[in-house]
Design a protein around this motif. Structure first.
Motif, PDB file in Angstrom:
ATOM      1  N   SER A   1      -7.188  37.992  24.851  1.00  8.98           N
ATOM      2  CA  SER A   1      -5.772  37.953  25.239  1.00  8.98           C
ATOM      3  C   SER A   1      -4.893  37.823  24.003  1.00  8.98           C
ATOM      4  O   SER A   1      -5.358  37.451  22.914  1.00  8.98           O
ATOM      5  CB  SER A   1      -5.521  36.784  26.192  1.00  8.98           C
ATOM      6  OG  SER A   1      -6.384  36.851  27.313  1.00  8.98           O
ATOM      7  N   GLY A   2      -3.607  38.086  24.172  1.00  8.89           N
ATOM      8  CA  GLY A   2      -2.666  38.003  23.061  1.00  8.89           C
ATOM      9  C   GLY A   2      -2.337  36.567  22.683  1.00  8.89           C
ATOM     10  O   GLY A   2      -2.540  35.632  23.466  1.00  8.89           O
ATOM     11  N   THR A   3      -1.818  36.404  21.495  1.00  7.12           N
ATOM     12  CA  THR A   3      -1.410  35.089  21.016  1.00  7.12           C
ATOM     13  C   THR A   3      -0.144  34.639  21.732  1.00  7.12           C
ATOM     14  O   THR A   3       0.811  35.414  21.878  1.00  7.12           O
ATOM     15  CB  THR A   3      -1.144  35.128  19.496  1.00  7.12           C
ATOM     16  OG1 THR A   3      -2.335  35.538  18.836  1.00  7.12           O
ATOM     17  CG2 THR A   3      -0.694  33.780  18.972  1.00  7.12           C
ATOM     18  N   VAL A   4      -0.141  33.387  22.158  1.00  6.21           N
ATOM     19  CA  VAL A   4       1.061  32.818  22.770  1.00  6.21           C
ATOM     20  C   VAL A   4       2.006  32.371  21.664  1.00  6.21           C
ATOM     21  O   VAL A   4       1.622  31.613  20.767  1.00  6.21           O
ATOM     22  CB  VAL A   4       0.710  31.630  23.685  1.00  6.21           C
ATOM     23  CG1 VAL A   4       1.979  30.968  24.207  1.00  6.21           C
ATOM     24  CG2 VAL A   4      -0.159  32.096  24.843  1.00  6.21           C
ATOM     25  N   VAL A   5       3.251  32.836  21.734  1.00  2.00           N
ATOM     26  CA  VAL A   5       4.280  32.465  20.760  1.00  2.00           C
ATOM     27  C   VAL A   5       5.426  31.811  21.521  1.00  2.00           C
ATOM     28  O   VAL A   5       5.944  32.375  22.494  1.00  2.00           O
ATOM     29  CB  VAL A   5       4.800  33.696  19.984  1.00  2.00           C
ATOM     30  CG1 VAL A   5       5.830  33.262  18.936  1.00  2.00           C
ATOM     31  CG2 VAL A   5       3.647  34.444  19.334  1.00  2.00           C
ATOM     32  N   LYS A   6       5.808  30.613  21.078  1.00  5.34           N
ATOM     33  CA  LYS A   6       6.936  29.905  21.689  1.00  5.34           C
ATOM     34  C   LYS A   6       8.025  29.765  20.630  1.00  5.34           C
ATOM     35  O   LYS A   6       7.838  29.078  19.622  1.00  5.34           O
ATOM     36  CB  LYS A   6       6.492  28.526  22.196  1.00  5.34           C
ATOM     37  CG  LYS A   6       5.454  28.599  23.305  1.00  5.34           C
ATOM     38  CD  LYS A   6       5.074  27.211  23.799  1.00  5.34           C
ATOM     39  CE  LYS A   6       4.011  27.290  24.882  1.00  5.34           C
ATOM     40  NZ  LYS A   6       4.510  27.919  26.120  1.00  5.34           N
ATOM     41  N   THR A   7       9.155  30.426  20.875  1.00  5.94           N
ATOM     42  CA  THR A   7      10.263  30.412  19.931  1.00  5.94           C
ATOM     43  C   THR A   7      11.405  29.597  20.500  1.00  5.94           C
ATOM     44  O   THR A   7      11.894  29.872  21.605  1.00  5.94           O
ATOM     45  CB  THR A   7      10.755  31.847  19.639  1.00  5.94           C
ATOM     46  OG1 THR A   7       9.668  32.617  19.125  1.00  5.94           O
ATOM     47  CG2 THR A   7      11.893  31.826  18.620  1.00  5.94           C
TER      48      THR A   7
ATOM     49  N   ALA B   1      -1.527  40.768  15.579  1.00  8.35           N
ATOM     50  CA  ALA B   1      -0.838  40.467  14.315  1.00  8.35           C
ATOM     51  C   ALA B   1      -0.342  39.026  14.267  1.00  8.35           C
ATOM     52  O   ALA B   1      -0.344  38.395  13.196  1.00  8.35           O
ATOM     53  CB  ALA B   1       0.330  41.440  14.130  1.00  8.35           C
ATOM     54  N   ARG B   2       0.089  38.479  15.395  1.00  5.19           N
ATOM     55  CA  ARG B   2       0.597  37.103  15.390  1.00  5.19           C
ATOM     56  C   ARG B   2      -0.524  36.102  15.111  1.00  5.19           C
ATOM     57  O   ARG B   2      -0.300  35.048  14.502  1.00  5.19           O
ATOM     58  CB  ARG B   2       1.278  36.764  16.718  1.00  5.19           C
ATOM     59  CG  ARG B   2       2.435  37.669  17.124  1.00  5.19           C
ATOM     60  CD  ARG B   2       3.458  37.919  16.015  1.00  5.19           C
ATOM     61  NE  ARG B   2       4.188  36.759  15.587  1.00  5.19           N
ATOM     62  CZ  ARG B   2       5.400  36.395  16.037  1.00  5.19           C
ATOM     63  NH1 ARG B   2       5.978  37.108  16.980  1.00  5.19           N
ATOM     64  NH2 ARG B   2       6.015  35.337  15.540  1.00  5.19           N
ATOM     65  N   ALA B   3      -1.732  36.410  15.572  1.00  3.90           N
ATOM     66  CA  ALA B   3      -2.864  35.515  15.318  1.00  3.90           C
ATOM     67  C   ALA B   3      -3.149  35.397  13.828  1.00  3.90           C
ATOM     68  O   ALA B   3      -3.575  34.336  13.353  1.00  3.90           O
ATOM     69  CB  ALA B   3      -4.101  36.014  16.058  1.00  3.90           C
ATOM     70  N   ALA B   4      -2.897  36.466  13.081  1.00  5.83           N
ATOM     71  CA  ALA B   4      -3.148  36.434  11.633  1.00  5.83           C
ATOM     72  C   ALA B   4      -2.220  35.452  10.915  1.00  5.83           C
ATOM     73  O   ALA B   4      -2.512  35.021   9.787  1.00  5.83           O
ATOM     74  CB  ALA B   4      -2.973  37.838  11.053  1.00  5.83           C
ATOM     75  N   GLU B   5      -1.110  35.078  11.546  1.00  8.73           N
ATOM     76  CA  GLU B   5      -0.186  34.131  10.931  1.00  8.73           C
ATOM     77  C   GLU B   5      -0.663  32.685  11.056  1.00  8.73           C
ATOM     78  O   GLU B   5      -0.150  31.795  10.354  1.00  8.73           O
ATOM     79  CB  GLU B   5       1.204  34.256  11.583  1.00  8.73           C
ATOM     80  CG  GLU B   5       1.839  35.632  11.460  1.00  8.73           C
ATOM     81  CD  GLU B   5       3.194  35.684  12.136  1.00  8.73           C
ATOM     82  OE1 GLU B   5       4.021  34.806  11.856  1.00  8.73           O
ATOM     83  OE2 GLU B   5       3.405  36.586  12.981  1.00  8.73           O
ATOM     84  N   LEU B   6      -1.623  32.421  11.927  1.00  6.57           N
ATOM     85  CA  LEU B   6      -1.994  31.043  12.233  1.00  6.57           C
ATOM     86  C   LEU B   6      -2.887  30.360  11.195  1.00  6.57           C
ATOM     87  O   LEU B   6      -2.623  29.209  10.818  1.00  6.57           O
ATOM     88  CB  LEU B   6      -2.636  30.978  13.613  1.00  6.57           C
ATOM     89  CG  LEU B   6      -1.641  31.109  14.769  1.00  6.57           C
ATOM     90  CD1 LEU B   6      -2.348  31.433  16.074  1.00  6.57           C
ATOM     91  CD2 LEU B   6      -0.832  29.814  14.913  1.00  6.57           C
ATOM     92  N   PRO B   7      -3.976  30.991  10.702  1.00  4.91           N
ATOM     93  CA  PRO B   7      -4.842  30.275   9.752  1.00  4.91           C
ATOM     94  C   PRO B   7      -4.116  29.709   8.532  1.00  4.91           C
ATOM     95  O   PRO B   7      -4.398  28.559   8.137  1.00  4.91           O
ATOM     96  CB  PRO B   7      -5.881  31.336   9.363  1.00  4.91           C
ATOM     97  CG  PRO B   7      -5.983  32.198  10.585  1.00  4.91           C
ATOM     98  CD  PRO B   7      -4.569  32.279  11.094  1.00  4.91           C
ATOM     99  N   PRO B   8      -3.157  30.413   7.911  1.00  2.00           N
ATOM    100  CA  PRO B   8      -2.457  29.812   6.764  1.00  2.00           C
ATOM    101  C   PRO B   8      -1.641  28.569   7.139  1.00  2.00           C
ATOM    102  O   PRO B   8      -1.322  27.759   6.258  1.00  2.00           O
ATOM    103  CB  PRO B   8      -1.533  30.941   6.283  1.00  2.00           C
ATOM    104  CG  PRO B   8      -2.153  32.193   6.787  1.00  2.00           C
ATOM    105  CD  PRO B   8      -2.764  31.834   8.095  1.00  2.00           C
ATOM    106  N   LEU B   9      -1.309  28.414   8.420  1.00  3.01           N
ATOM    107  CA  LEU B   9      -0.552  27.239   8.859  1.00  3.01           C
ATOM    108  C   LEU B   9      -1.448  26.036   9.117  1.00  3.01           C
ATOM    109  O   LEU B   9      -0.949  24.957   9.441  1.00  3.01           O
ATOM    110  CB  LEU B   9       0.222  27.575  10.148  1.00  3.01           C
ATOM    111  CG  LEU B   9       1.230  28.721  10.045  1.00  3.01           C
ATOM    112  CD1 LEU B   9       1.828  29.024  11.422  1.00  3.01           C
ATOM    113  CD2 LEU B   9       2.330  28.392   9.055  1.00  3.01           C
TER     114      LEU B   9
END
Length: 452
Positions: free
Chosen positions: A88-94, A67-75
């Motif tokens: 592998s899962g998307t790396v998220v750095k908060t 689900a986090r990967a789906a947030e990337l193309p619009p950015l």
């Protein structure tokens, strides 16, 4: 210019909040969230910089299916995305921040990744590049044989800048590598500090990696360039930006360096260009400038000075300003500037333009051009920014900068200092600092003329 970025796409999240209390059960700050900002990180940030610089950009990467990967193309608006599948899962750095100060960082998805899929479209994109930036964040994309072969082939045709990672692959031969000081130590085991350490590490990496060039970035001290094992290294420096948010600085440096090399600049000139671009990025607020509306610059103003003012004011600091001609800077100037800087959190110098000086001092002045006077002032540690104005007085520039404290050196009072009334309009104060007799541009110019 067709810029291709090859590397790992991450999701960066900035959470800004207010901290006014601690939890009752531990000395831990409670963050009341005010805003949340998401941006493409890693190779996505490099691609974003290049796109903002006006280039056609293709991002070659591996994309997860979560689900986090789906947030990337619009950015990645306006950036061509050519992606293989990542198992592998998307790396998220908060990043948790309050009043522009970091509190903590939370990483997700940083476990050892599986090898990503490599497609023909990814390889074709690399083959069509006018310049390449490799943004390796240790997700195994750059260790794949097909990608490595494509990058090594590209390095024989176009500039390839490789920003290495401690957990990433060894760069292919023939590229320009850009480790920072910490990475250079990790890659080589060389001990030390400063330029001697950076040069020794660069020499070792140049030989071990068979690089076209090694550029060791040294933070506020600029960057060191090695293009051979013989001769001397080049150290390129830029203006010091205090209290900067350095997140993304390495990505900004790599993107600027690649563009300069792709434009035909010599490596020495390209490194200097990249240092200055990175300093400007930090002065503008770092990655925050990607979301911020650009400030309206003063006529003839240096935008970096305005960015300093905004940053200091936003953090609750005191903005100090002074003004003058500063033609042939002497000890009196230096003491006045040092005294002014001690009164607040930044010092902005409002500098008379060449035309303004001629009107005030006569046709033989200034002795030094405004460009040279700006360079000298910005080289002083106590000066945080310089703004050039064209009027006979700095009143209009003062109104726009709105300093908390306006400083003049010498025997002035409210009647002889027209700026004093202006400062009061927003609650600021005009002050004087001690005048040092016997130091003046006129005396210095006359002494030079006598000995010439």
């Amino acid at each position: 210019m067709n810029a291709v970025v090859v590397g790992d796409l991450l999701l960066d999240v900035d959470v800004e909040g207010d901290v006014a209390r601690l939890t009752p059960y531990a000395p831990v700050p409670v963050v009341d969230v005010v805003s949340e900002t998401k941006r493409a990180g890693g190779a996505g940030l490099v691609a974003t910089f290049l796109k903002r610089d006006g280039h056609d950009v293709t991002l070659v990467t591996a994309l997860s299916e979560d689900a986090r990967a789906a947030e990337l193309p619009p950015l990645l608006d306006g950036i061509a995305l050519v992606a293989g599948r990542s198992p592998s899962g998307t790396v998220v750095k908060t990043r948790l921040r309050s009043r522009e100060q970091p509190i903590a960082r939370i990483d997700e998805g940083s476990a050892t990744p599986e090898a990503p899929e490599i497609t023909d479209a990814m390889l074709a994109a690399i083959a069509a590049a006018d310049l390449v930036v490799v943004a390796d964040y240790g997700r195994r994309l750059t260790e794949q044989p097909a990608i490595r072969a494509a990058l090594e082939d590209a390095a024989g045709r176009v500039p390839v800048v490789w920003d290495p990672h401690p957990r990433g692959a060894v760069p292919v031969p023939g590229v320009v590598v850009t480790p920072n000081l910490g990475e250079a130590h990790g890659f080589t085991g060389v001990e030390g500090r400063g330029v001697p350490f950076a040069d020794e590490a660069a020499l070792r990496l140049f030989t071990a990696w068979r690089s076209a060039a090694v550029v060791v970035t040294m933070g506020a001290h600029g960057a060191l360039l090695r293009t051979s094992v013989d001769g001397l290294p080049l150290v390129a420096s830029g203006p010091v930006v205090r209290d900067a948010d350095v997140n993304g600085a390495g990505d900004r440096f790599a993107s600027a360096l690649a563009v300069a090399l792709g434009s035909g600049r010599l490596p020495s000139d390209a490194v200097q260009d990249a240092v200055l671009v990175t300093a400007g990025f930090l002065a503008d607020g770092g990655v925050a400038m990607l979301e911020a509306t650009a400030p309206v610059p003063l006529p003839g103003a240096d935008h970096e000075a305005l960015a300093v003012v905004e940053r200091v004011r936003a953090s609750g600091g005191t903005v100090v300003a002074t003004g003058g001609v500063f033609d042939l800077i002497h000890a009196g100037h230096a003491r006045t500037l040092s005294a002014a800087r001690a009164l607040g959190d930044c010092l902005i110098v409002l500098l008379n333009s060449d035309e303004s000086v001629k009107r005030l001092k006569g046709p033989e002045r200034p002795i030094m051009t405004a460009a040279d006077r700006v360079d000298l002032l910005e080289a002083l540690e106590v000066v945080d920014g310089v703004i050039v104005f064209g009027e006979d007085t700095p009143v209009e520039a003062i109104k726009r900068v709105r300093p908390d404290i306006w400083v003049k050196g010498g025997d002035y009072n409210a009647a002889t200092l027209p700026e004093a009334a202006v400062i009061k309009e927003w609650g600021g104060r005009a002050v004087t600092v001690p005048f040092f007799p016997g130091r003046s541009t006129t005396r210095l110019a006359a002494a030079i003329q006598r000995v010439s």
